[in-house]
Design an enzyme around this catalytic site. Structure first.
Site, short mmCIF file in Angstrom:
data_model
loop_
_atom_site.label_atom_id
_atom_site.label_comp_id
_atom_site.label_asym_id
_atom_site.label_seq_id
_atom_site.Cartn_x
_atom_site.Cartn_y
_atom_site.Cartn_z
N LYS A 56 0.83 -1.20 0.00
CA LYS A 56 0.00 0.00 0.00
C LYS A 56 0.87 1.26 0.00
O LYS A 56 0.65 2.20 -0.77
CB LYS A 56 -0.92 -0.02 1.22
CG LYS A 56 -1.63 1.29 1.52
CD LYS A 56 -2.57 1.66 0.39
CE LYS A 56 -2.90 3.12 0.41
NZ LYS A 56 -4.27 3.43 0.60
N CYS A 91 -3.36 10.77 1.27
CA CYS A 91 -2.67 9.51 0.96
C CYS A 91 -1.26 9.74 0.42
O CYS A 91 -0.28 9.41 1.06
CB CYS A 91 -3.49 8.74 -0.06
SG CYS A 91 -5.20 8.60 0.44
N1 SAJ Z 1 -1.28 14.67 -8.70
C1 SAJ Z 1 -0.35 15.35 -9.47
N2 SAJ Z 1 0.07 14.80 -10.63
C2 SAJ Z 1 -0.39 13.60 -11.05
C3 SAJ Z 1 -1.33 12.90 -10.30
C4 SAJ Z 1 -1.77 13.46 -9.12
O1 SAJ Z 1 0.09 16.44 -9.10
O2 SAJ Z 1 0.05 13.16 -12.13
C5 SAJ Z 1 -1.74 15.22 -7.43
C6 SAJ Z 1 -3.23 15.50 -7.40
O3 SAJ Z 1 -3.52 16.77 -7.89
C7 SAJ Z 1 -3.53 15.37 -5.93
C8 SAJ Z 1 -2.54 14.31 -5.44
O4 SAJ Z 1 -1.56 14.23 -6.44
O5 SAJ Z 1 -3.26 16.59 -5.24
C9 SAJ Z 1 -3.10 12.95 -5.19
O6 SAJ Z 1 -4.14 12.62 -6.07
P1 SAJ Z 1 -4.37 11.20 -6.72
O7 SAJ Z 1 -5.57 11.30 -7.55
O8 SAJ Z 1 -3.16 10.74 -7.39
O9 SAJ Z 1 -4.55 10.19 -5.50
P2 SAJ Z 1 -5.47 10.15 -4.18
O10 SAJ Z 1 -4.66 10.69 -3.04
O11 SAJ Z 1 -6.82 10.71 -4.39
O12 SAJ Z 1 -5.65 8.56 -4.02
C10 SAJ Z 1 -4.50 7.71 -3.93
C11 SAJ Z 1 -4.67 6.52 -4.89
N3 SAJ Z 1 -3.40 5.79 -5.02
C12 SAJ Z 1 -2.87 5.51 -6.23
O13 SAJ Z 1 -3.39 5.84 -7.27
C13 SAJ Z 1 -1.61 4.72 -6.22
C14 SAJ Z 1 -5.75 5.59 -4.37
O14 SAJ Z 1 -5.82 4.42 -5.16
C15 SAJ Z 1 -5.47 5.22 -2.92
O15 SAJ Z 1 -6.46 4.38 -2.39
C16 SAJ Z 1 -5.47 6.49 -2.12
O16 SAJ Z 1 -4.38 7.29 -2.59
C17 SAJ Z 1 -5.28 6.15 -0.65
O17 SAJ Z 1 -6.27 6.14 0.09
O18 SAJ Z 1 -4.14 5.81 -0.26
#
Ligand code: SAJ
Length: 420
Positions: free
Chosen positions: A204, A258
């Site tokens: 995770k 996360c």
């Molecule tokens: N972000 C970027 N660039 C990217 C992707 C995301 O700057 O290319 C930023 C987003 O704007 C945001 C942050 O990262 O601020 C996180 O967003 P996210 O959509 O990547 O992820 P979370 O935090 O909503 O959810 C993640 C997910 N993990 C993965 O995709 C590996 C989800 O599957 C997990 O269950 C969740 O964390 C968790 O609960 O841990």
């Protein structure tokens, strides 16, 4: 006979999980220390925003399959889905996990299943959960089935991903892992892989760290491309045409509970070795300040100017503001003397500087910063915004707007990761 399940923690993970088991025929008692959550739930209402969750919860409360309480009840399965926030010193605050586990010690009986879903530092099951359960009169290894099955769903698509995603179940022994796998198979359509508890904990954390490290790389490239007067979004787009390259997107920082948090749970245990993980966190955490400095460069000075921010949640199309990098940007802007800050976010009801109407928020503004790429923003009439602004400067931190269209209107369009 279907088991009775007690879900501890009714937040973004616990509540959908409870509702999902309930709608698959299990009797669920949902437990939360927050009475507001419990009272709302017993009326069939929820206080978080997540597509379709309200309907699902209403159905299972009405059918009597899901009940809420502030105290756990004797059950056959206990699922711990409480928060694991981060302390000031970047270590995990395990107090909710500890008190949730303690609360079930008087209730557990031979044959019960205990599952930790909360994202936790490696060895939490071995070093925290098992020792606490040993405070019961049971022979824990013999009498109980214990596992970590980390939630991996993405906010905004939780109900879909709960069913469709693959799952990992890490047991304290093989029997535990197989029992827990069988339980989740009642609704999970994805593969369920079994392993040991520490491996599951590390998987995770690794998933979110992978994303954080990649975003840090994208952010570093954004800063480099700006210095070269080229566009990082093109560099990433074209590089990703390679079959073995999958760069992430740059942005104003990384938010949510996360990705901005979990890598620290590895660093906490291995501070000397986790060099790249620490550096990535530092790069991503520096982005709000980078955006702040870029804003200052666009206007020469931010003193006495009006700055409008569109979107303050941590990511698009959700109401969740946890760890949002835009909040940090706002704090930096607040330090500028004479500045006027205005915010518009269609998903946020209650926050300082908030304007319900996007046009009022942008009126007389010297700079509009696009903080989050909510799809709803594409409905905005940019001609009208242009006419109402004092100086038509835009800083797009997400590559959201159509540069050509905005330049045609007359905007001074600036993009994070693109030099002038
Ligand atoms: N972000 C970027 N660039 C990217 C992707 C995301 O700057 O290319 C930023 C987003 O704007 C945001 C942050 O990262 O601020 C996180 O967003 P996210 O959509 O990547 O992820 P979370 O935090 O909503 O959810 C993640 C997910 N993990 C993965 O995709 C590996 C989800 O599957 C997990 O269950 C969740 O964390 C968790 O609960 O841990």
């Amino acid at each position: 006979m279907k088991e009775k399940i007690c879900v501890l923690g009714l937040g973004y993970i616990g509540l959908p999980t409870a509702a999902m088991f309930a709608s698959n025929g299990f009797d669920i008692i949902g437990v939360d220390v927050n009475e507001k959550v419990v009272n709302a739930l017993n009326k069939g209402e929820i206080i978080i925003e997540e597509p379709y969750l309200d309907v699902m919860v209403r159905d299972v409360v009405v059918s009597g399959k899901l009940k809420a309480s502030v105290k756990p009840e004797v059950s056959d399965v206990y699922i711990i889905a409480v928060p694991t926030p981060i302390n000031e010193d970047k270590t995990a605050d395990m107090s909710y996990v500890i008190s949730a586990t303690r609360s079930i010690v008087p209730l557990v009986k031979k044959g019960d299943i205990i599952i930790l879903e909360s994202t936790s530092p490696p060895k939490t099951v071995e070093d925290i959960i098992v020792p606490i359960l040993k405070e019961s009169s049971l022979d824990v290894e013999e009498d109980l089935y214990i596992a970590h099955s980390p939630e991996r769903v993405i906010p905004g698509k939780i109900l879909f991903e709960l069913v469709e995603n693959n799952r990992i179940v890490g047991g304290i022994d093989e029997e535990s892992a197989l029992k827990v796998k069988k339980l989740y198979q009642s609704f999970v359509k994805g593969e369920i892989y079994t392993t040991n508890a520490t491996t599951a904990e590390m998987c995770k954390l690794t998933e979110n760290t992978f994303r954080d490290v990649n975003i840090a790389l994208a952010n570093e490239l954004a800063m480099i491309c700006e210095q070269m007067n080229i566009n990082v979004w093109d560099v990433i787009k074209f590089s990703n045409k390679h079959p073995r390259v999958n760069l992430h997107q740059p942005g104003p920082g990384v938010g949510g509970h996360c990705i901005a948090v979990d890598p620290w749970f590895i660093v906490e245990k291995f501070p000397e070795t986790a060099k790249m993980i620490t550096l990535s966190r530092t790069i991503n955490d520096s982005m709000p300040e980078y955006v702040f400095n870029k804003s200052r460069k666009i206007l020469g000075t931010l003193k006495d100017k009006k700055v409008t921010i569109l979107g303050i949640t941590y990511k698009p199309d959700v109401d969740d503001m946890r760890e949002s990098p835009i909040i940090e940007l706002i704090e930096l802007l607040e330090e500028v003397s004479g500045i006027t800050i205005s915010i518009h976010d269609p998903y946020v009801q209650d926050f300082k500087y908030l304007e319900k109407d996007i046009y009022t928020a942008c009126k007389d503004s010297d700079l509009v910063i696009l903080g989050v790429n909510h799809k709803l923003f594409s409905d905005a009439n940019m001609d009208r915004i242009y006419k109402d602004m004092k100086q038509a400067n835009i800083l797009d931190t997400r590559n959201f707007f159509d540069e050509k269209a905005l330049v045609e209107i007359g905007f001074n369009y600036n993009l994070l990761g693109k030099g002038k």
